[in-house]
Design a protein around this motif. Structure first.
Motif, PDB file in Angstrom:
ATOM      1  N   THR A   1       1.136  -9.441   5.990  1.00  0.00           N
ATOM      2  CA  THR A   1       2.127  -9.130   4.956  1.00  0.00           C
ATOM      3  C   THR A   1       1.552  -8.113   3.986  1.00  0.00           C
ATOM      4  N   THR A   2       2.374  -7.126   3.629  1.00  0.00           N
ATOM      5  CA  THR A   2       1.942  -6.063   2.724  1.00  0.00           C
ATOM      6  C   THR A   2       2.839  -5.982   1.490  1.00  0.00           C
ATOM      7  N   ASN A   3       2.328  -5.285   0.480  1.00  0.00           N
ATOM      8  CA  ASN A   3       3.024  -5.077  -0.781  1.00  0.00           C
ATOM      9  C   ASN A   3       3.470  -3.618  -0.864  1.00  0.00           C
ATOM     10  N   LEU A   4       4.779  -3.378  -0.878  1.00  0.00           N
ATOM     11  CA  LEU A   4       5.295  -2.021  -0.999  1.00  0.00           C
ATOM     12  C   LEU A   4       5.298  -1.527  -2.442  1.00  0.00           C
TER      13      LEU A   4
ATOM     14  N   SER B   1       9.161   3.396   1.382  1.00  0.00           N
ATOM     15  CA  SER B   1       8.624   3.952   2.622  1.00  0.00           C
ATOM     16  C   SER B   1       7.159   3.567   2.760  1.00  0.00           C
ATOM     17  N   GLY B   2       6.644   3.753   3.953  1.00  0.00           N
ATOM     18  CA  GLY B   2       5.258   3.424   4.214  1.00  0.00           C
ATOM     19  C   GLY B   2       5.091   1.979   4.638  1.00  0.00           C
ATOM     20  N   ASN B   3       3.885   1.626   5.052  1.00  0.00           N
ATOM     21  CA  ASN B   3       3.602   0.267   5.516  1.00  0.00           C
ATOM     22  C   ASN B   3       3.208  -0.675   4.393  1.00  0.00           C
ATOM     23  N   GLY B   4       2.874  -0.130   3.212  1.00  0.00           N
ATOM     24  CA  GLY B   4       2.458  -0.975   2.106  1.00  0.00           C
ATOM     25  C   GLY B   4       0.974  -1.305   2.159  1.00  0.00           C
ATOM     26  N   THR B   5       0.535  -2.062   1.172  1.00  0.00           N
ATOM     27  CA  THR B   5      -0.871  -2.430   1.035  1.00  0.00           C
ATOM     28  C   THR B   5      -1.051  -3.890   1.425  1.00  0.00           C
ATOM     29  N   LEU B   6      -1.975  -4.148   2.331  1.00  0.00           N
ATOM     30  CA  LEU B   6      -2.245  -5.511   2.782  1.00  0.00           C
ATOM     31  C   LEU B   6      -2.661  -6.382   1.599  1.00  0.00           C
ATOM     32  N   PHE B   7      -2.050  -7.579   1.502  1.00  0.00           N
ATOM     33  CA  PHE B   7      -2.435  -8.523   0.448  1.00  0.00           C
ATOM     34  C   PHE B   7      -3.841  -9.060   0.716  1.00  0.00           C
ATOM     35  N   THR B   8      -4.688  -9.035  -0.307  1.00  0.00           N
ATOM     36  CA  THR B   8      -6.032  -9.609  -0.233  1.00  0.00           C
ATOM     37  C   THR B   8      -6.241 -10.525  -1.432  1.00  0.00           C
ATOM     38  N   ASP B   9      -7.241 -11.405  -1.312  1.00  0.00           N
ATOM     39  CA  ASP B   9      -7.493 -12.380  -2.374  1.00  0.00           C
ATOM     40  C   ASP B   9      -8.953 -12.839  -2.289  1.00  0.00           C
ATOM     41  N   SER B  10      -9.510 -13.200  -3.428  1.00  0.00           N
ATOM     42  CA  SER B  10     -10.924 -13.587  -3.449  1.00  0.00           C
ATOM     43  C   SER B  10     -11.163 -15.057  -3.176  1.00  0.00           C
ATOM     44  N   ASP B  11     -10.163 -15.916  -3.470  1.00  0.00           N
ATOM     45  CA  ASP B  11     -10.395 -17.368  -3.331  1.00  0.00           C
ATOM     46  C   ASP B  11      -9.499 -18.044  -2.301  1.00  0.00           C
TER      47      ASP B  11
ATOM     48  N   ARG C   1       6.919  -6.726   4.958  1.00  0.00           N
ATOM     49  CA  ARG C   1       6.739  -5.942   3.737  1.00  0.00           C
ATOM     50  C   ARG C   1       7.571  -6.580   2.624  1.00  0.00           C
ATOM     51  N   VAL C   2       6.944  -6.870   1.488  1.00  0.00           N
ATOM     52  CA  VAL C   2       7.662  -7.435   0.350  1.00  0.00           C
ATOM     53  C   VAL C   2       7.666  -6.431  -0.801  1.00  0.00           C
ATOM     54  N   HIS C   3       8.545  -6.694  -1.783  1.00  0.00           N
ATOM     55  CA  HIS C   3       8.701  -5.840  -2.965  1.00  0.00           C
ATOM     56  C   HIS C   3       9.127  -4.424  -2.576  1.00  0.00           C
TER      57      HIS C   3
ATOM     58  N   ALA D   1      17.503  -7.772   2.645  1.00  0.00           N
ATOM     59  CA  ALA D   1      16.317  -7.843   3.498  1.00  0.00           C
ATOM     60  C   ALA D   1      16.739  -7.308   4.850  1.00  0.00           C
ATOM     61  N   PHE D   2      15.787  -6.770   5.621  1.00  0.00           N
ATOM     62  CA  PHE D   2      16.199  -6.210   6.911  1.00  0.00           C
ATOM     63  C   PHE D   2      15.057  -6.216   7.916  1.00  0.00           C
ATOM     64  N   TRP D   3      15.473  -6.242   9.194  1.00  0.00           N
ATOM     65  CA  TRP D   3      14.562  -6.087  10.323  1.00  0.00           C
ATOM     66  C   TRP D   3      14.713  -4.674  10.860  1.00  0.00           C
ATOM     67  N   ASP D   4      13.583  -4.030  11.204  1.00  0.00           N
ATOM     68  CA  ASP D   4      13.607  -2.677  11.748  1.00  0.00           C
ATOM     69  C   ASP D   4      12.744  -2.647  12.996  1.00  0.00           C
ATOM     70  N   ASP D   5      13.378  -2.425  14.161  1.00  0.00           N
ATOM     71  CA  ASP D   5      12.643  -2.384  15.431  1.00  0.00           C
ATOM     72  C   ASP D   5      11.640  -1.235  15.474  1.00  0.00           C
ATOM     73  N   SER D   6      11.954  -0.123  14.788  1.00  0.00           N
ATOM     74  CA  SER D   6      11.104   1.058  14.912  1.00  0.00           C
ATOM     75  C   SER D   6       9.712   0.842  14.325  1.00  0.00           C
ATOM     76  N   CYS D   7       9.616   0.015  13.285  1.00  0.00           N
ATOM     77  CA  CYS D   7       8.291  -0.309  12.736  1.00  0.00           C
ATOM     78  C   CYS D   7       7.840  -1.696  13.165  1.00  0.00           C
ATOM     79  N   PHE D   8       8.727  -2.418  13.872  1.00  0.00           N
ATOM     80  CA  PHE D   8       8.465  -3.791  14.280  1.00  0.00           C
ATOM     81  C   PHE D   8       8.050  -4.603  13.056  1.00  0.00           C
ATOM     82  N   CYS D   9       8.919  -4.525  12.034  1.00  0.00           N
ATOM     83  CA  CYS D   9       8.557  -5.150  10.761  1.00  0.00           C
ATOM     84  C   CYS D   9       9.776  -5.734  10.065  1.00  0.00           C
ATOM     85  N   MET D  10       9.489  -6.659   9.174  1.00  0.00           N
ATOM     86  CA  MET D  10      10.469  -7.369   8.364  1.00  0.00           C
ATOM     87  C   MET D  10      10.271  -6.939   6.916  1.00  0.00           C
ATOM     88  N   THR D  11      11.349  -6.628   6.214  1.00  0.00           N
ATOM     89  CA  THR D  11      11.250  -6.088   4.854  1.00  0.00           C
ATOM     90  C   THR D  11      12.151  -6.866   3.904  1.00  0.00           C
ATOM     91  N   TYR D  12      11.623  -7.156   2.695  1.00  0.00           N
ATOM     92  CA  TYR D  12      12.351  -7.944   1.700  1.00  0.00           C
ATOM     93  C   TYR D  12      12.431  -7.193   0.371  1.00  0.00           C
TER      94      TYR D  12
END
Length: 548
Positions: free
Chosen positions: A257-260, A265-275, A323-325, A333-344
């Protein structure tokens, strides 16, 4: 290295069939897969190779012409060895739209029956286009531009801009039963609510007249440990790099899951966390919506795998990403086959993300449909496409059985897009949303697909739960029937098995409600026997929604 099957070895490929059958049943115990390749992927590859090797024999058995070729898309093998091979068709090397079919063979490869999207000849009168590819692309772009600012229906925002057209490709258009040479062009743009538009335009190669439009961005239409907005506190499988945790799940095809960050547009930034503790259950933490999305993808993966033996959306072991945000104040929200991704989107005021569980299951099920029956997204087949997503999204919700999102037959009940606490759709009596059809009529196909879906949604509810008043998980339902009959349900699990088998084995791109009745009856016969209680219940439920 993937083993390549010779044509002469097809009918004696018992070992391949045996292993493929086990994969289909979800009980694979196979020979070790090559390094970097899962056992399921290996056997699926072998099964597709078998279907590919059988294509010439199948084409001959079906009496296809010399210029027609079959291109394998999917393959299903039953426990008794019966094969169901799904093919696309080409003519003179060109894709045939409406040429898809499913060939049903016995265990020895003899063709028993077939389900064909369009019967009869698919040969166009001419193979020489009068328009060039550039002229066709220009005409397709003009046709889309002519709709800018026009609201097609109340559930689809008007197109506000057209950005580009991707090269026109020669195809044979046969979906309406009158085959002709055509161009297929993708025209991209943006809608007023921020939804990207990617319209597939099929136009006559002689005149440029538009034969079909298909919006490829399919929306919800409205709509460690993690603490999500809707799912509450849930476990999450994450990836540790040695210094940080990533919201990425290697056990489910690497889905992540990424943060737009409010971009579109774009794939967004992968969510990361320290704990490895994600979200706080509120919109103040961007990771809260990410928890919902990642958990929704995981549950959808598990539902398809543990219920049907399906290994991911494409059944190839590869996970989609979420992809969120997306955008600002984007209420969908939508599904897009071209990126094989789910967007909210984040909803009104960027404070109401659309990351509810049945939205996740709904949208990702569009991907399953695209990779199986490929139901055209218009007319009755479009209603069946949408209903499949409602049905499977609902089943994902029942599968998860989350305390904060109790499963029900309401679609999008928690995201409150209507602003009054009502859901987007009701499966027990679809007309309660003000637009959906409870029953089939000759005009159903002219409705928006989110409303023509009501017939199949109602059928599924009647098949699973029966008619009349009842309460399930605290929600009251009262489902009527067209013919006044009283129906007893067979349970949602059996109903889902019947629908999934029909989708993956019998439906084609042009299946309508009459065809769906035939397909689900065939599926019920396969699973439970002709004349069984389940078979009779399918027939009765279709009669209950006026499909006879």
């Amino acid at each position: 290295m993937k083993r390549k099957l010779a044509v002469g070895a097809v009918l004696s490929a018992s070992a391949i069939l045996a292993s493929a059958i086990q994969v289909s049943a979800g009980i694979a115990q196979a020979a070790p897969a090559p390094v970097g390749q899962s056992a399921a992927a290996q056997h699926r590859g072998e099964l597709l190779s078998l279907a590919n090797a059988q294509a010439p024999a199948a084409a001959k058995a079906l009496g296809l012409g010399g210029q027609e070729k079959l291109v394998v898309k999917d393959a299903v093998v039953d426990a008794d060895g019966t094969r169901h091979f799904r093919y696309e068709r080409t003519f003179a090397g060109m894709p045939v739209l409406g040429g898809d079919l499913v060939v049903h063979q016995d265990a020895k490869g003899a063709v028993k029956t077939s389900d064909v999207a369009v019967k009869g000849s698919i040969a166009p009168a001419s193979l020489s286009p009068k328009l060039s590819a550039d002229q066709a692309a220009a005409k397709a772009t003009g046709a889309v531009q002519s709709t800018v600012g026009i609201t097609q229906d109340k559930d689809e925002a008007a197109l506000t801009s057209v950005t580009q057209a991707r090269g026109a490709e020669l195809v044979v258009w046969a979906a309406d039963g009158a085959p002709r040479l055509a161009y297929r062009t993708t025209v991209e743009g943006m809608r007023a609510d921020g939804t990207p538009s990617r319209q597939l335009i099929v136009s006559d190669a002689a005149t440029g007249a538009v034969l079909s439009t298909h919006e490829q961005i399919q929306t919800a239409n409205a709509t460690g440990t993690g603490n999500g907005l809707f799912v509450g506190s849930v476990p999450l499988t994450t990836n540790y790099t040695g210094s940080t945790y990533q919201l990425k799940d290697a056990s489910r095809g690497g889905q992540y899951t990424t943060n737009l960050k409010n971009r579109t547009s774009g794939n967004g930034t992968l969510f990361t966390d320290s704990d490895n503790a994600w979200g706080n259950g509120a919109v103040s933490d961007a990771a809260s919506a990410a928890v919902d999305a990642q958990y929704g993808a995981a549950v959808t993966w598990d539902f398809y795998k543990n219920t049907f033996g399906r290994n991911g959306i494409r059944n190839d072991g590869v996970g989609a990403f979420s992809r969120v945000h997306y955008g600002r104040n984007y209420v969908n929200a939508f599904w897009d086959d071209s990126c094989f991704c789910m967007t909210y989107g984040d909803g009104a005021s960027n404070t109401h993300p659309l990351t509810e569980l049945d939205v996740s299951g709904h949208e990702m099920s569009h991907g399953v449909t695209a990779n199986t029956a490929g139901l055209n997204y218009s007319g009755e087949s479009g209603g069946l496409n949408e209903a499949t997503s409602d049905i499977m999204g609902t089943m994902v919700e029942f599968y998860a059985n989350a305390p904060k999102d109790k499963p029900d037959y309401l679609i999008g009940e928690l995201i409150n897009l209507n602003g009054d606490g009502t859901p987007l759709r009701y499966m027990d009596k679809p007309s309660k949303d003000g637009g959906s059809a409870d029953y089939w009529s000759s005009t159903v196909g002219s409705k928006d697909v989110h409303y023509s879906s009501g017939v199949a949604n109602h059928f599924f509810y009647l098949l699973a739960e029966g008619s009349g008043a009842k309460t399930i998980n605290g929600v009251s339902y009262n489902s009527p029937t067209y013919n006044g009959s009283t129906l007893t349900g067979i349970g949602r699990d059996k109903a889902a098995q019947i629908w999934y088998r029909a989708l993956t084995v019998y439906f084609t791109s042009t299946t309508n409600y009459a065809g769906a009745r035939t397909g689900t009856l065939n599926a019920a016969k396969d699973l439970y026997g002709a004349g069984s209680a389940e078979y009779n219940a399918v027939a009765a439920a279709w009669s209950g929604v006026n499909v006879n």
